[in-house]
Every structure is written in structure tokens, then in C-alpha cells.
Design an enzyme around this catalytic site. Structure first.
Site, short mmCIF file in Angstrom:
data_model
loop_
_atom_site.label_atom_id
_atom_site.label_comp_id
_atom_site.label_asym_id
_atom_site.label_seq_id
_atom_site.Cartn_x
_atom_site.Cartn_y
_atom_site.Cartn_z
N TRP A 298 2.44 1.61 -3.40
CA TRP A 298 1.45 2.03 -4.40
C TRP A 298 1.39 3.55 -4.48
CZ3 TRP A 298 -2.87 5.12 -3.96
CH2 TRP A 298 -3.78 5.10 -5.01
N HIS A 299 1.62 4.21 -3.34
CA HIS A 299 1.49 5.67 -3.31
C HIS A 299 2.64 6.38 -4.02
CE1 HIS A 299 -1.56 4.87 -0.21
NE2 HIS A 299 -2.00 6.08 -0.48
N GLY A 300 3.77 5.77 -4.14
CA GLY A 300 4.84 6.46 -4.83
C GLY A 300 6.16 5.73 -4.78
N PHE B 18 -0.25 9.96 -7.80
CA PHE B 18 -0.23 8.52 -7.55
C PHE B 18 -0.98 7.75 -8.62
CE2 PHE B 18 -0.40 10.34 -3.06
CZ PHE B 18 0.97 10.47 -3.00
N SER C 209 0.84 -1.21 0.00
CA SER C 209 0.00 0.00 0.00
C SER C 209 0.87 1.25 0.00
CB SER C 209 -0.92 0.00 1.23
OG SER C 209 -1.68 1.18 1.27
#
Length: 482
Positions: A325-327, A482, A322
Site C-alpha cells: 500500500w505504501h508504494g 502514498f 500494508s
């Protein structure tokens, strides 16, 4: 195209009028209009990236059709992996290639070897993480036979590119959104009014809460070495409200806009800062992503079943993924790990489902125990947000070290401080409204419902006037990156 722009203010009424007053009798034409409008909406940033959405749509539509007729398990698995590789391949190249390359080269240098490779000078397509996961949900659900593949390419293209939630969610499941494109939609006045109210509150969150908070947070984070611990605390606090106002504001506008066109999207935020533990926070924050990872990664890994080691492993995997996934930055990974550390004791003690109901449900004010739990949870979240916002890990640790030093007790002083008092009053107003509407779909869903119509309208116009009076300098939505 930004929701809080003049372009969108012109675009939305045009699409609305065509949708309901010109082609309202034909579902297929309505779906085609949504596809065209969505491609215009997305292409407003950079028309070249439309090819990515179109190619992903064609691949997953074709894979779905092939899965319908294929009975051999090995062939079905191959088809699934074609979809996964294409979609995650795009994500890997555009979002993570340079990150992995830089870390690969750094690792070689650490061991005394020189290794040169060229990085890619590419722009990250807006919202690629969102529509990639949305279209993947279709292929996976068809593979698992939870959903019948669609023969209607236009409906599928509309599902993939639906403009209200295309670039920053909610990440819709095919099982929820896709069937809505098959049905005839009729205009519902009450649903449209509620949608407008949700758009109004979403805009307030964005242009008043998020954009003004961003000015304070950016000044402090960008010059953190110059400020005391008390000022750094203010920076972290306003970043927490910036990211919440920004992202939940986008979700409110997206959901409200969808309701104008007769669609129901899933709730993406459920007043997460009123959570009493981290497990509750993650049930209320970015719900569409949390449940996506739960259903398509955590449960297939075994979930909470099995021994302690498996529970620990799966928890860390879900939070690290997770974060990533954001960066493409180690700060996001550390942010994920930190949330896993917060979450794990609750899971192991089997207390991760103890706060399911709305806090202080049916009461005007919370009890002291609930206040303590909410403040503790918010404090832990605040620390994690420092890693999310920091330039790099070193910056985050330096920021926290100074924030928890003796300078925490010094007076707050930073450039642009004159806006702080006004924003403090606005945040108090914001928190009160959110608290009063915490058991609703959105904060102002029933605001003033027992009051006479002129008073209700006065409240809405008051929010509108506050938006114009306290409008911050326009900032791009955070989650676009994102």
C-alpha cells in the site's frame, strides 16, 4: 496546498470565518463550503485530479443508494464489486501499473524472451491511497448493513473530500465521520483551543523535527557508500524521527484543524516509539490504516482463528499488503515481510496483547525492564525503516551490512554535520515532551495545565519561537507519495 505554507495560512482563516460567522446557522451550506474548500485545497496541486475524487464520490454514492433498495444477494455483491473495482482500479493504474509492467518484462527477460510494452508517463495523484480507502469503507459498511446509506450527496461529498485529512489521513470510517456532517455544529471554545494546541505541536513536529531530520537522513542515505557504520546508524536514526515527525505531525495538524470546525477525527498515532513490542507498535503507529486492514482484510480472512498455518498466512498477507500500500517498490514489500517476521512470534505465543496499557502509567520514569523492551523494539523498527527508505533492496542490504560492520565504532563524520549537535538537543526536548504527554490525545494537551496562564502562554510561545529558530528547509510531507 501544504499545511506548512503561506497559502494554507491564508486559506484556513478565510474558510473558518465563512464557516462560523457567515453560514453558521445552516448545516447544508456549511457542508457545501467544506466541499468547495476541499476541492480548492486539493486542486491547488493539480486541478485535473479533482475529476478522480468526483467520479469516485459519484460511484460510491450511487452504489450506496442502490444497495439500500437491493435485497438479492447476488446483485448486492455485484454492486460492491463495482465500487471495489472502480476505486482499486484507479489505484492500480496510477500507482502500480508501471511497477507490474516492469516486473512482468523483467520476468520474460529472465527466461530469455523479449517482451516490450509501453509504460505510462503519469503523475501519482496526491493522497489517492487515503481517500480511496476512506470511500471504500462506506461502500463495504453499507453492504454489510453496518451503516445506512446517505441520501445527502453534499454531506457524502464532504466526507470523501474533507480537506484536513484528505491527502494523508487519518483514514476515517464512514461510521465515524459521515454522521458528523448531518448534525448542527456549534462553536466550542475549549475544543478549538485544544485544536490549536494540537496544530502547534504538529507544526513543530513537521518543520523542526521532520524537516531538519530529513536533511541529515537524506545526505547519509543518498551517499551511504561514503560513510562508516556509525554514520549510517545516525542516518537511520534521523530517518526514524523524520518519518514519525512528518506523518504524525500531519495527523496532528489534520485532527487539530478538524476540531476548529467541530469535527472529531480518530487518533492516528499514540506515541509508537514508546512501544514495548512490535504488536504494541502497530497498535500505535498509523492506527487508521492498521485498523482498516484489520477490519476489512484480516478479520474477513479468518483473523487469528483456526490453525497455525492460517494465522501465519493471514499475518503475512496483512503486512505484505500494508507494505505494498505504501508504494510500488519491492523495498516496501520487504519492509512489510520484516514486520510480519517480528510480529509472528508474539502472535503464536499469544503475547501480542500483553502491552495494552500506557507504558509506566502514572509514573514519571520507566523501569529498567520497560527501557530495555522499548529500546529493543525501536532497534527492530530502525532496521525495518532502512528498507523503507532505501532506493532498492540491494541498497538496503549494503546499508545494513556496513552499519553492522566494525566501522560502527568509528567516529561519525558526514557533510552538514554541524547541525547534528543542535538537533540532538532538540530531539531530547521532543522526546521528553512526548513522554510526559504519552497518556494524552496529543503531547501538549495538558502541558502546563497546573501553571498560571502567563507561564502556559510562555511555553506555547517558546515552542513557536523554537519553530522559527530551528526551522528546517521545507520538505514535502513523506506520505503525500502514498
Amino acid at each position: 496546498m501544504l499545511f506548512n505554507s503561506l497559502d494554507f495560512a491564508i486559506f484556513l482563516p478565510i474558510v473558518f470565518i465563512l464557516y462560523w460567522f457567515v453560514i453558521n446557522q445552516n448545516v447544508k451550506l456549511q457542508n457545501l463550503l467544506i466541499v468547495v474548500a476541499s476541492y480548492v485545497f486539493y486542486g491547488w496541486w493539480d486541478w485535473r485530479f479533482l475529476s478522480l475524487i468526483l467520479f469516485s464520490t459519484l460511484v460510491d454514492y450511487t452504489v450506496g443508494m442502490k444497495l439500500k433498495d437491493e435485497t438479492r444477494s447476488s446483485r448486492r455483491t455485484i454492486l460492491l464489486w463495482i465500487s471495489i473495482c472502480v476505486n482499486l482500479g484507479f489505484l492500480g493504474v496510477f500507482k502500480y501499473y508501471n511497477f507490474f509492467l516492469d516486473n512482468f518484462v523483467t520476468a520474460f527477460r529472465f527466461f530469455g524472451s523479449e517482451f516490450n510494452m509501453s509504460s505510462l508517463n503519469i503523475i501519482l495523484p496526491v493522497g489517492i491511497s487515503f481517500y480511496t480507502f476512506q470511500t471504500l469503507s462506506y461502500t463495504i459498511d453499507v453492504y454489510k448493513k453496518k451503516l445506512e446509506p446517505t441520501k445527502d450527496f453534499v454531506a457524502f461529498a464532504a466526507f470523501v473530500s474533507f480537506f484536513p485529512q484528505l491527502v494523508a489521513g487519518p483514514i476515517e470510517r464512514a461510521t465515524n465521520l459521515l454522521p458528523q456532517f448531518y448534525k448542527k455544529r456549534t462553536f466550542n471554545y475549549n475544543k478549538a483551543v485544544d485544536g490549536l494546541k494540537q496544530i502547534l505541536w504538529g507544526m513543530f513536529k513537521k518543520v523542526v523535527i521532520a524537516d531538519n531530520s530529513a536533511q541529515i537522513a537524506n545526505e547519509i542515505f543518498n551517499n551511504s557508500g561514503d560513510y562508516s557504520g556509525s554514520t549510517l546508524f545516525i542516518g537511520a536514526l534521523f530517518f526514524a524521527f523524520q518519518i514519525y515527525g512528518d506523518f504524525s505531525g500531519y495527523s496532528d495538524i489534520a485532527i487539530g484543524t478538524s476540531r476548529l470546525f467541530g469535527f472529531d477525527l480518530m487518533k492516528n498515532f499514540a506515541f509508537p516509539y514508546f512501544s514495548r513490542d512490535i504488536a504494541e507498535f502497530w497498535r500505535r503507529w498509523h492506527i487508521s490504516l492498521s485498523t482498516w486492514f484489520r477490519d476489512y482484510l484480516y478479520i474477513p480472512l479468518g483473523g487469528s482463528k483456526g490453525g497455525t498455518w492460517k494465522k501465519v498466512r493471514n499475518t503475512f498477507i496483512i503486512f505484505v499488503v500494508s507494505g505494498f500500500w505504501h508504494g510500488a517498490n519491492w523495498t516496501f514489500v520487504v519492509w512489510g515481510v520484516l514486520n510480519a517476521i517480528y510480529f509472528l512470534p508474539l502472535l503464536l505465543a499469544k503475547k501480542n496483547r500483553q502491552n495494552i496499557e500506557v507504558v509506566a502509567e502514572g509514573k514519571l520514569l520507566p523501569g529498567l525492564n520497560d527501557v530495555f523492551k522499548m529500546l529493543t523494539t525501536f532497534g527492530l523498527t530502525l532496521i525495518a525503516w532502512v528498507f523503507f527508505r532505501a532506493r532498492d533492496i540491494g541498497h538496503a542490504f549494503d546499508y545494513l551490512a556496513e552499519m553492522f560492520s566494525s566501522s560502527f565504532f568509528m567516529s561519525v563524520n558526514f557533510e552538514g554535520q554541524e547541525n547534528l549537535m543542535n538537533m540532538t538537543y532538540v530531539l531530547i526536548f521532543f522526546i521528553v515532551i512526548e513522554w510526559l504527554g504519552r497518556d494524552q490525545e496529543h503531547a501538549i494537551a495538558r502541558l502546563g495545565q497546573n501553571l498560571k496562564r502567563p507561564i502556559r502562554w510562555a511555553i506555547y510561545y517558546g515552542i513557536l519561537l523554537l519553530m522559527f529558530y530551528m526551522r528546517g528547509a521545507q520538505q514535502e510531507f513523506i506520505y503525500f507519495q502514498f
